[in-house]
Design a protein around this motif. Sequence first.
Motif, PDB file in Angstrom:
ATOM      1  N   GLY A   1       1.564  -2.094   5.144  1.00 36.25           N
ATOM      2  CA  GLY A   1       1.362  -0.647   5.244  1.00 36.25           C
ATOM      3  C   GLY A   1       1.621  -0.136   6.644  1.00 36.25           C
ATOM      4  O   GLY A   1       2.530  -0.604   7.339  1.00 36.25           O
ATOM      5  N   ARG A   2       0.823   0.861   7.044  1.00 38.52           N
ATOM      6  CA  ARG A   2       0.994   1.456   8.375  1.00 38.52           C
ATOM      7  C   ARG A   2      -0.280   1.331   9.219  1.00 38.52           C
ATOM      8  O   ARG A   2      -0.221   1.333  10.433  1.00 38.52           O
ATOM      9  CB  ARG A   2       1.322   2.951   8.253  1.00 38.52           C
TER      10      ARG A   2
ATOM     11  N   GLY B   1       0.644  11.254   3.323  1.00 45.07           N
ATOM     12  CA  GLY B   1      -0.059  10.253   4.126  1.00 45.07           C
ATOM     13  C   GLY B   1      -0.637  10.806   5.411  1.00 45.07           C
ATOM     14  O   GLY B   1      -1.474  10.176   6.051  1.00 45.07           O
TER      15      GLY B   1
ATOM     16  N   THR C   1       0.818  -1.218   0.000  1.00 42.13           N
ATOM     17  CA  THR C   1       0.000   0.000   0.000  1.00 42.13           C
ATOM     18  C   THR C   1       0.854   1.271   0.000  1.00 42.13           C
ATOM     19  O   THR C   1       0.370   2.338  -0.367  1.00 42.13           O
ATOM     20  CB  THR C   1      -0.959   0.048   1.205  1.00 42.13           C
TER      21      THR C   1
HETATM   22  O1   DC Z   1       5.880   1.464   3.009  1.00 36.81           O
HETATM   23  P1   DC Z   1       6.556   2.631   2.288  1.00 36.81           P
HETATM   24  O2   DC Z   1       7.899   3.002   2.833  1.00 36.81           O
HETATM   25  O3   DC Z   1       6.577   2.422   0.800  1.00 36.81           O
HETATM   26  O4   DC Z   1       5.577   3.882   2.556  1.00 36.81           O
HETATM   27  C1   DC Z   1       5.921   5.178   2.173  1.00 36.81           C
HETATM   28  C2   DC Z   1       5.175   6.184   3.053  1.00 36.81           C
HETATM   29  O5   DC Z   1       3.781   6.121   2.756  1.00 36.81           O
HETATM   30  C3   DC Z   1       5.277   5.931   4.562  1.00 36.81           C
HETATM   31  O6   DC Z   1       6.369   6.641   5.131  1.00 36.81           O
HETATM   32  C4   DC Z   1       3.965   6.440   5.088  1.00 36.81           C
HETATM   33  C5   DC Z   1       3.010   6.292   3.938  1.00 36.81           C
HETATM   34  N1   DC Z   1       2.118   5.134   4.114  1.00 36.81           N
HETATM   35  C6   DC Z   1       1.011   5.313   4.898  1.00 36.81           C
HETATM   36  O7   DC Z   1       0.827   6.388   5.449  1.00 36.81           O
HETATM   37  N2   DC Z   1       0.118   4.292   5.052  1.00 36.81           N
HETATM   38  C7   DC Z   1       0.313   3.094   4.454  1.00 36.81           C
HETATM   39  N3   DC Z   1      -0.592   2.119   4.589  1.00 36.81           N
HETATM   40  C8   DC Z   1       1.477   2.895   3.656  1.00 36.81           C
HETATM   41  C9   DC Z   1       2.368   3.935   3.526  1.00 36.81           C
END
Ligand code: DC
Length: 227
Positions: free
Chosen positions: A127-128, A101, A32
């Motif tokens: 994701g987060r 984000g 994501t």
């Molecule tokens: O997982 P990544 O490093 O590719 O994600 C990049 C940025 O995107 C991360 O620092 C915060 C945001 N992000 C988010 O807020 N929610 C998610 N589900 C995935 C990523």
Amino acid sequence: MLSIALDGPVGAGKTTIARELAKRLGFLYVDTGALYRSIGKYVLDQGGNPSLPAEVVPSLQHISIQLRYNAGRQQRVYLNGQDVSDKIRTPEVSMAASQVGSIPEVREFLLSLQRNIALQNNVVMDGRDIGTTILPNASLKIFLTASAEERAARRHRELMEKGDPSTFEQVLEDLKQRDYNDSHRAVSPLVQAPDAVLVDTTSLSLEESIDALEKLAQNTFFLRDRR
Ligand code: DC
């Protein structure tokens, strides 16, 4: 449908581990972060400031994002019809993704896209806020973490392999900044869901981490070993 929500901070190994776990289980791997990165890239390309909602929110009406999966079930992300999967992997876009984000309208914009994939496929979604917001009823939730230094070392190695000139110190600094942004935003911050299993990979090899997660999945789904 079965779903595994895999959340955690930058560089905890989510992508590599989730991809391999999905392969072993025959699930679809959904990254994501690529969605937030695509929006971050769009804003940067337009000369906008990804941390200013007044500049980001109006651009959402010009953005269409699609996730497509090729025959090998590899994810490609399309921004307004163009495959940006490789172009979104730069330190600038990483920071922009973290900034966009934190804007509630951006998270809302991406919500149904993520949920729909999980309605139609067995997924390992990384994701987060997957366990807390996107898939609160996920069959298994995992919060993957490691020390900041170990995560920065891993990310630095990856960037070096791609010829990126960032130093370890820069990578560590960026990572701490993104961790801070991601866990302090008002909407869907990075936080371990109460029912998520915590896995610390600081002293685990990649193989050991994947095995640990596979075991958790086997215990949850009673799947036979499909390797
Ligand atoms: O997982 P990544 O490093 O590719 O994600 C990049 C940025 O995107 C991360 O620092 C915060 C945001 N992000 C988010 O807020 N929610 C998610 N589900 C995935 C990523």
